[in-house]
Design a protein around this motif. Sequence first.
Motif, short mmCIF file in Angstrom:
data_model
loop_
_atom_site.label_atom_id
_atom_site.label_comp_id
_atom_site.label_asym_id
_atom_site.label_seq_id
_atom_site.Cartn_x
_atom_site.Cartn_y
_atom_site.Cartn_z
N LEU A 1 0.88 -1.16 0.00
CA LEU A 1 0.00 0.00 0.00
C LEU A 1 0.92 1.21 0.00
O LEU A 1 1.65 1.44 0.95
CB LEU A 1 -0.89 0.00 1.24
CG LEU A 1 -1.81 1.20 1.44
CD1 LEU A 1 -2.76 1.36 0.27
CD2 LEU A 1 -2.59 1.06 2.73
N LEU A 2 0.90 1.95 -1.08
CA LEU A 2 1.81 3.07 -1.28
C LEU A 2 1.07 4.38 -1.10
O LEU A 2 0.01 4.59 -1.71
CB LEU A 2 2.43 2.99 -2.67
CG LEU A 2 3.48 4.02 -3.02
CD1 LEU A 2 4.73 3.81 -2.19
CD2 LEU A 2 3.81 3.95 -4.50
N ILE A 3 1.62 5.26 -0.27
CA ILE A 3 1.08 6.61 -0.07
C ILE A 3 2.13 7.57 -0.60
O ILE A 3 3.24 7.63 -0.08
CB ILE A 3 0.79 6.89 1.42
CG1 ILE A 3 -0.22 5.86 1.93
CG2 ILE A 3 0.27 8.29 1.60
CD1 ILE A 3 0.16 5.28 3.23
N ARG A 4 1.78 8.30 -1.65
CA ARG A 4 2.70 9.23 -2.28
C ARG A 4 2.12 10.63 -2.16
O ARG A 4 1.03 10.91 -2.65
CB ARG A 4 2.88 8.86 -3.76
CG ARG A 4 3.96 9.62 -4.45
CD ARG A 4 4.14 9.16 -5.88
NE ARG A 4 4.59 7.75 -5.88
CZ ARG A 4 4.18 6.86 -6.78
NH1 ARG A 4 3.35 7.19 -7.71
NH2 ARG A 4 4.63 5.62 -6.73
N ARG A 5 2.86 11.52 -1.48
CA ARG A 5 2.40 12.89 -1.24
C ARG A 5 3.28 13.90 -1.95
O ARG A 5 4.49 13.73 -2.01
CB ARG A 5 2.44 13.21 0.25
CG ARG A 5 1.49 12.46 1.06
CD ARG A 5 1.48 13.00 2.48
NE ARG A 5 0.57 12.21 3.28
CZ ARG A 5 0.92 11.53 4.34
NH1 ARG A 5 2.16 11.54 4.76
NH2 ARG A 5 0.02 10.83 5.00
N THR A 6 2.66 14.96 -2.42
CA THR A 6 3.38 16.11 -2.95
C THR A 6 2.83 17.32 -2.21
O THR A 6 1.63 17.55 -2.21
CB THR A 6 3.14 16.27 -4.46
OG1 THR A 6 3.49 15.06 -5.11
CG2 THR A 6 3.97 17.41 -5.02
N ASP A 7 3.72 18.08 -1.55
CA ASP A 7 3.25 19.24 -0.79
C ASP A 7 3.20 20.47 -1.69
O ASP A 7 3.49 20.41 -2.88
CB ASP A 7 4.09 19.47 0.46
CG ASP A 7 5.51 19.90 0.18
OD1 ASP A 7 5.88 20.08 -0.99
OD2 ASP A 7 6.28 20.07 1.15
N GLN B 1 8.25 15.75 -2.53
CA GLN B 1 7.52 14.49 -2.55
C GLN B 1 7.95 13.60 -1.39
O GLN B 1 9.11 13.58 -1.01
CB GLN B 1 7.72 13.78 -3.87
CG GLN B 1 7.07 14.49 -5.02
CD GLN B 1 7.08 13.67 -6.29
OE1 GLN B 1 7.76 12.66 -6.40
NE2 GLN B 1 6.30 14.11 -7.26
N GLU B 2 6.98 12.88 -0.88
CA GLU B 2 7.22 11.93 0.21
C GLU B 2 6.49 10.64 -0.16
O GLU B 2 5.38 10.68 -0.70
CB GLU B 2 6.65 12.50 1.51
CG GLU B 2 6.69 11.55 2.67
CD GLU B 2 5.91 12.06 3.87
OE1 GLU B 2 5.98 11.40 4.90
OE2 GLU B 2 5.22 13.09 3.77
N GLU B 3 7.11 9.52 0.11
CA GLU B 3 6.52 8.24 -0.23
C GLU B 3 6.61 7.30 0.97
O GLU B 3 7.67 7.17 1.57
CB GLU B 3 7.27 7.64 -1.42
CG GLU B 3 6.51 6.59 -2.15
CD GLU B 3 7.18 6.22 -3.46
OE1 GLU B 3 7.88 5.20 -3.47
OE2 GLU B 3 7.00 6.97 -4.45
N VAL B 4 5.49 6.69 1.31
CA VAL B 4 5.43 5.75 2.43
C VAL B 4 4.81 4.46 1.90
O VAL B 4 3.78 4.50 1.24
CB VAL B 4 4.58 6.31 3.59
CG1 VAL B 4 4.48 5.31 4.72
CG2 VAL B 4 5.11 7.63 4.07
N ALA B 5 5.45 3.34 2.19
CA ALA B 5 4.94 2.04 1.77
C ALA B 5 4.59 1.21 3.00
O ALA B 5 5.37 1.14 3.95
CB ALA B 5 5.96 1.32 0.91
#
Length: 167
Positions: A87-93, A98-102
């Motif tokens: 489950l990948l959470i990819r954020r752009t502020d 960019q930040e990516e959490v798996a």
Amino acid sequence: MSAQTDPILFEAICTPARSLGRRGMWLVAGAVLAASLLIGTVFALFGAWPVLGFTGLEAALVLGLMALHRRWSARSAEALLLTEGRLLIRRTDAKGRQEEVALDPYWARLRLEERPGRVSRLVLQQRQREVEVGRLLGEEQKRDLAGALQAALRRYREPAFDNPQLR
């Protein structure tokens, strides 16, 4: 199997609400400038002509801040991707970082935390690790996302196998 070849089981893209389109922005800009000009003219007629400059600066500041906020909110986004392996959470502020959490989708648990007087929090938890998702969304959108993501995680954990021999 690599993450790029895994089939996407669920995908959600969260963006901040933008109620004004390009036309609405032009209407607000026109209204701010008209109000500024009217106020400046009234004060100039009473002999306080320096107010004209201040109202012009004030209008420019308001419009500049609105444009800046609009540009920053256009960059902000959060994508949730559920594949076979993660489950990948990819954020752009707002600044483009960019930040990516798996997370492992089998062990990830979703909870909606109610907070009286404030927008609730949508949290994905895996062991001691917590990740808030849907930060850019309002209350209703968070509830919709929670329902859809919960259903996708349930389908992932409890797949329905179709065995023709058992029919």
